[in-house]
Design a protein around this motif. Structure first.
Motif, mmCIF file in Angstrom:
data_model
loop_
_atom_site.group_PDB
_atom_site.id
_atom_site.type_symbol
_atom_site.label_atom_id
_atom_site.label_comp_id
_atom_site.label_asym_id
_atom_site.label_seq_id
_atom_site.Cartn_x
_atom_site.Cartn_y
_atom_site.Cartn_z
ATOM 1 N N PRO A 96 8.295 -2.931 1.529
ATOM 2 C CA PRO A 96 8.449 -3.856 2.643
ATOM 3 C C PRO A 96 7.200 -4.722 2.815
ATOM 4 N N TYR A 97 7.386 -5.842 3.511
ATOM 5 C CA TYR A 97 6.251 -6.708 3.766
ATOM 6 C C TYR A 97 5.298 -6.048 4.752
ATOM 7 N N VAL A 98 4.012 -6.077 4.439
ATOM 8 C CA VAL A 98 2.982 -5.616 5.374
ATOM 9 C C VAL A 98 1.890 -6.688 5.404
ATOM 10 N N PRO A 99 1.106 -6.727 6.463
ATOM 11 C CA PRO A 99 0.041 -7.736 6.522
ATOM 12 C C PRO A 99 -0.980 -7.536 5.404
ATOM 13 N N LEU A 139 -4.548 -4.275 1.854
ATOM 14 C CA LEU A 139 -3.427 -3.945 2.722
ATOM 15 C C LEU A 139 -3.390 -2.435 2.904
ATOM 16 N N VAL A 140 -2.589 -1.995 3.832
ATOM 17 C CA VAL A 140 -2.308 -0.563 3.999
ATOM 18 C C VAL A 140 -0.838 -0.354 3.709
ATOM 19 N N ALA A 141 -0.558 0.362 2.636
ATOM 20 C CA ALA A 141 0.828 0.617 2.243
ATOM 21 C C ALA A 141 1.401 1.710 3.138
ATOM 22 N N PRO A 142 2.609 1.506 3.636
ATOM 23 C CA PRO A 142 3.214 2.485 4.557
ATOM 24 C C PRO A 142 3.782 3.687 3.796
ATOM 25 N N VAL A 143 4.074 4.724 4.520
ATOM 26 C CA VAL A 143 4.711 5.900 3.934
ATOM 27 C C VAL A 143 6.069 5.513 3.360
ATOM 28 N N GLY A 144 6.397 6.097 2.215
ATOM 29 C CA GLY A 144 7.707 5.849 1.615
ATOM 30 C C GLY A 144 7.602 4.973 0.385
#
Lengths: 265, 265, 265, 265
Positions: free
Chosen positions: A42-45, A60-65
């Motif tokens: 997904p898009y993250v800042p 960036l900080v990649a989210p869980v998943g």
């Protein structure tokens, strides 16, 4: 020649994970980026910055998943690399300031320990360029190029002992040998057309005769159709993706390089 | 919000003409460039460099005859600009080094001559942010925004006397007023969604409360959906295209900004 | 406190030898250079430049024969170093761009190989600052500080195995341990008042709680009265004098640090 | 030739006043700073930084009351400036990136308005260097050099109309004329031996034939024995002291330049 490059990365993140990426090639003297895309799913800042080597880096900080990165570029690049058998040694006092850093030893290039070997290898050479040819061919002959044989960098001395390595390892040893005789040398990470098996690639450049020249000890004959993504002293500086923490698993990586049959409109 | 921007320039070159272009927006804190294209017709070699403000600049020599440049970008940008009525004045001694240059007078912003006017305009304000609001609204009220009314920049004092100007002129006067009371201020050139008539646009930013904030004196109500292409002290630093010599005629310019209905895949 | 530092170097040059020197401390946040001298005997042309770490570097070619360099400085410096037991870990995504390079492994700091040891050492700590205290004290306890025990740098892993080292070696191991747990860390070379035996000194700094803090594993109790000459990732970047070729012999080196009893006029 | 320079400034501060100072010359290609002192009375904390032109700048807050700054330097500098009547025009596309900014108009150099005059003045010249000679001599002949005739800068167009000015004014007009014909030009502020009356001085440099050359329209015959303190686009960038607010009164300024009879020990 117009080339289309792409790199696709899929991760499975177990915790939210800071990443620093170097996946955006810059337009420069030897390549022009005409089209480019950079998609996060997904898009993250993201914040982009320029490091001390001039590389564009994305934080960036990649989210869980599941987390995917897809980049592609359409690039004008030369078919052949420049060659100049007469390119001379640039005296230390005449080197541009920005080049001096590429004389120093670095994490994976212990140039401070390799001068005797280098002097032996380059003894037949007339010019500085030819000295690098000697080093490049010596590495090509003495270190077996084995794509996929290691997952993390070993240093130049380790490569010499092991006698085998991936593209990055051969470049590291070449760089260390060049620096040990005061020829500035740097690592390049990028794309190479027709590489087999296809993957991201690493080679090296040297500063002789007043400019940078390209060498590739993994190849029996050097050719162009290269797209540089990032430059640095060695692989410690140039990481296509640098994760912090242990929360990420790279589940898939797909690299492609195609010729574009026609010039862009 | 995802926006697609494009800028198309057609030239008729009577002699081969060196150009410096600023047409490649950079990914940064407030915008992410997900896709981008930059096409030259005919293709000529280009060298890209970064200027002291961090802008990506493209240098080339345009050949005799027809020459076209087409750039487009798909950009993630905020719908609204950040506002903080309490953002405080940053003492000179606490300003980041890179911000100090935006306190100095510059070609089109004679801040050294405008302090009396500025002090009068900002007298009702409590915070530094509010001082800028006063300046922004004063320019909005006192300088008639007339798109297309001038082809080359005039300076802030000239704008004040004329009482009328293009977006760049209103920004220059605002910037000069801010700097005259020691609030760092810079010019931004870029795209604004829904601008009417559509064109490249110029606005300004100020450094208060420890960060940059966006203002636009041409608008009755500020909103986002902006894509910054370049930053500088004033229009002397920020030229979308800067030709050297008199051999070029711009025959056509077409700027577009569209919302992308869906998030990029 | 005002300190007077001096460094005198005598060489016997067998061939004319390019040198890069780092012997001019810069005024900065923590030190003010009020007086300074830098004498070459015989005088030869010098070019000064700033490297990527902000150090002032002097380039020259030393002639055949005796060659001396004498530098001195009168510096305002703090008696004590700042301490903050609560200084927090700065998340990677929040680190200033210029700090990121100090997270990477480097020539003498193989942080990529030391994470297990570091995690073990810092387990009792609450804050990032305290983690560094644990590392600093562990190195102080486990690596015997033996001034003069080596003439050229060994890397952090070598220091750990050897269990003994000079100031630079203890700093390298500390730095590698800090970086291995994502705490940015850099080498400092400079002067320390009351060092015994007097010599140039090396220590390290870490970036926690939003700023750099000073540590010195060679000392049982840290104190100030330090003058930094140069910063870098490790000793590969920070060489007080870096000669190219084998034509120089350092015949004498004399370092002095005195308190200046009175404030400068 | 060894020169000793000094600059002494006394202020009476009515409120505590932020200052940015440029009073520390840097060692460079054309000058070597062998000794230096920089004294503040009373002493206050100072932070030094490097601006985008490479100048060392000192930031401090001067306290209420008397405040003095005393700087001195012993500098190796050339007796004569380099001259090359054949130095060629560097095509825009070949200019180093860092030079491009010196082509742009700036606060006091409205080069965008002066091309017709410049083309007329340089018509007899063969080389770019000779074009600058024409401009330099035209300004020398047409603008009366009147030290002390103004306290704040006026712009190049104003100087032309007034027909009279201080060193800075003559330099600004020269710079604007050079830039208007695409010759990069910058302001230099520094010391000149034998200047009468002695004061800080301003002159200009142009980039032709691949390097910077010195010109001085205030002098009938150019000579060396100069010490550059700071470079910039014009006086807006280069202020020996830049105060913020209206709380300071400069009560005394004393500038000295002496030959040192003997080479430094």
């Amino acid at each position: 020649m117009w080339i289309k490059t792409s790199c696709h990365l899929d991760f499975q993140m177990q915790t939210s994970t800071p990443l620093v990426l170097m996946l955006r090639p810059r337009s420069g003297f030897q390549q022009w980026i005409a089209k480019e895309s950079y998609t996060l799913t997904p898009y993250v800042p993201v914040v982009e910055y320029t490091d001390t080597y001039g590389n564009l880096c994305q934080r960036l900080v990649a989210p869980v998943g599941e987390f995917s990165i897809h980049t592609s570029a359409e690039v004008m690049t030369a078919d052949e690399v420049d060659i100049d058998r007469n390119a001379y040694f640039v005296e230390i006092q005449n080197l541009p300031e920005a080049v001096l850093v590429y004389l120093l030893p670095s994490r994976y290039c212990e140039s401070d320990n390799l001068a005797y070997l280098a002097l032996d290898i380059v003894s037949p050479a007339q010019s500085a360029y030819d000295q690098v040819v000697c080093i490049d061919r010596w590495v090509n002959s003495n270190i077996k190029y084995t794509p996929g044989s290691s997952n993390f960098p070993i240093s130049a001395e380790g490569v010499k002992m092991k006698g085998e390595g991936v593209c990055r390892d051969l470049a590291h040893l070449s760089i260390a040998l060049c620096r040990s005789i005061s020829i500035p040398s740097r690592l390049v990470v990028g794309y190479l057309y027709d590489l087999n098996p296809m993957d991201l690639h690493a080679w090296f450049e040297v500063y002789v005769g007043g400019r940078w020249y390209t060498f590739d000890p993994t190849q029996n004959e050097i050719h162009g159709r290269r797209v540089a993504i990032a430059y640095g002293r060695d692989a410690a500086d140039v990481s296509i993706f640098h994760q912090f923490g242990a929360g990420d698993i790279l589940t898939n990586m797909d690299v492609r390089v195609e010729l574009l049959s026609d010039m862009l409109p």
